[in-house]
Design a protein around this motif. Structure first.
Motif, short mmCIF file in Angstrom:
data_model
loop_
_atom_site.label_atom_id
_atom_site.label_comp_id
_atom_site.label_asym_id
_atom_site.label_seq_id
_atom_site.Cartn_x
_atom_site.Cartn_y
_atom_site.Cartn_z
N ASP A 1 0.78 -1.24 0.00
CA ASP A 1 0.00 0.00 0.00
C ASP A 1 0.82 1.30 0.00
O ASP A 1 0.56 2.20 0.81
CB ASP A 1 -0.97 0.01 1.19
N ASP A 3 -4.64 -0.85 -1.68
CA ASP A 3 -5.95 -0.74 -1.10
C ASP A 3 -6.82 -0.13 -2.20
O ASP A 3 -6.43 0.88 -2.81
CB ASP A 3 -5.84 0.21 0.13
N HIS A 38 -10.69 6.81 1.58
CA HIS A 38 -9.30 6.68 1.11
C HIS A 38 -9.22 5.62 0.02
O HIS A 38 -10.02 4.69 -0.02
CB HIS A 38 -8.36 6.30 2.27
N ALA A 97 0.14 0.34 6.41
CA ALA A 97 0.68 0.86 7.64
C ALA A 97 1.09 -0.32 8.53
O ALA A 97 0.42 -1.33 8.52
CB ALA A 97 -0.37 1.70 8.37
N TYR A 119 -1.69 -2.00 10.58
CA TYR A 119 -2.89 -2.51 9.89
C TYR A 119 -2.50 -3.43 8.75
O TYR A 119 -2.41 -4.64 8.90
CB TYR A 119 -3.81 -1.35 9.45
N CYS A 120 -2.26 -2.87 7.59
CA CYS A 120 -2.10 -3.75 6.42
C CYS A 120 -0.79 -4.53 6.42
O CYS A 120 -0.76 -5.67 5.96
CB CYS A 120 -2.33 -2.96 5.15
C1 VGL Z 1 -4.97 0.54 5.75
C2 VGL Z 1 -6.54 1.41 7.15
C3 VGL Z 1 -7.52 1.26 6.20
C4 VGL Z 1 -3.53 0.16 5.52
C5 VGL Z 1 -5.92 0.37 4.77
O1 VGL Z 1 -3.09 0.10 4.35
O2 VGL Z 1 -2.83 -0.09 6.52
N1 VGL Z 1 -5.28 1.04 6.92
N2 VGL Z 1 -7.21 0.73 5.01
#
Ligand code: VGL
Ligand code: ZN
Length: 206
Positions: free
Chosen positions: A11, A49, A84, A150, A153-154
């Motif tokens: 991402d 994403d 996003h 991030a 998260y991902c």
């Molecule tokens: C992400 C929050 C929502 C990421 C993606 O890429 O970490 N975080 N969608």
């Protein structure tokens, strides 16, 4: 057994960069690291994403709710985010300085409005695969090196999935930046990744 390694770039999209709608602090610092590493791996892939405009992870899709609130989505607890990475928008595109010439395949996640998808391999309910696992298997990849945005998260979910799928999994720490919505989220994420079997390294070790 012979090993074959792939670099998985998670991402590296404009909306996660400073100035983007879901900016990760210092997120653009990893682009240079990604470019340096891309030339030393035999296989480089990336995730994006890639949400429809009405995605259920957006606060805007839930009247009366705001960014940071929790809801449920697809039966799972869901954090609500700003809009996003809407498919085809500038925010969903790669950072302009990312060298994409070495990226042989891009896998989209979060395309189904009714479920979150933090992992680059499959959605949070593990109902649908992105194709990344099939691609890596077909290339004979045994070891995956993960970094991107991030961390909490991902990157976290992609690393946990890679471990679960049986890859020898490395996280390149200086290729990651996190959100830290709660202040120890990134530390907790690294702890969880290590517990799952991942090894944390630095790009200079490669
Ligand atoms: C992400 C929050 C929502 C990421 C993606 O890429 O970490 N975080 N969608
Ligand atoms: Zn998202």
């Amino acid at each position: 057994m012979t090993t074959k390694s792939a670099l998985v770039l998670v991402d590296l999209q404009n909306d996660f960069m400073p100035g983007g709608s879901l900016a990760v602090p210092d997120g653009d610092a990893v682009v240079k690291v990604a470019n340096q590493l891309s030339s030393i791996f035999p296989v480089v892939v990336a995730t994006q994403d890639w949400h429809p405009a009405n995605h259920g992870s957006f606060a805007a899709s839930h009247p009366g709710k705001k960014i940071g609130d929790m809801t449920t989505l697809g039966g799972l607890p869901q954090m609500l985010w700003p809009v996003h990475c809407v498919q085809g928008t500038h925010g969903a595109g790669f950072h302009p300085d990312l060298d994409t010439t070495k990226i042989t395949a891009v896998f989209h996640k979060g395309t189904d409005a009714s479920i979150e998808s933090y992992s680059g391999f499959f959605d949070n309910a593990k109902k649908r695969a992105t194709g990344l696992n099939d691609f890596l298997r077909q290339k004979g990849i045994t070891d995956v090196y993960v970094g991107g945005l991030a961390t909490d998260y991902c990157v976290l979910y992609t690393v946990l999935a890679a471990c679960e799928l049986g890859y020898k999994t490395f996280v390149i720490k200086d290729l990651c930046r996190g959100i830290d919505a709660d202040k120890n989220d990134c530390i907790a994420a690294y702890t969880d990744m290590i517990k799952a079997g991942a090894t944390i390294i630095l790009s200079k070790d490669l």
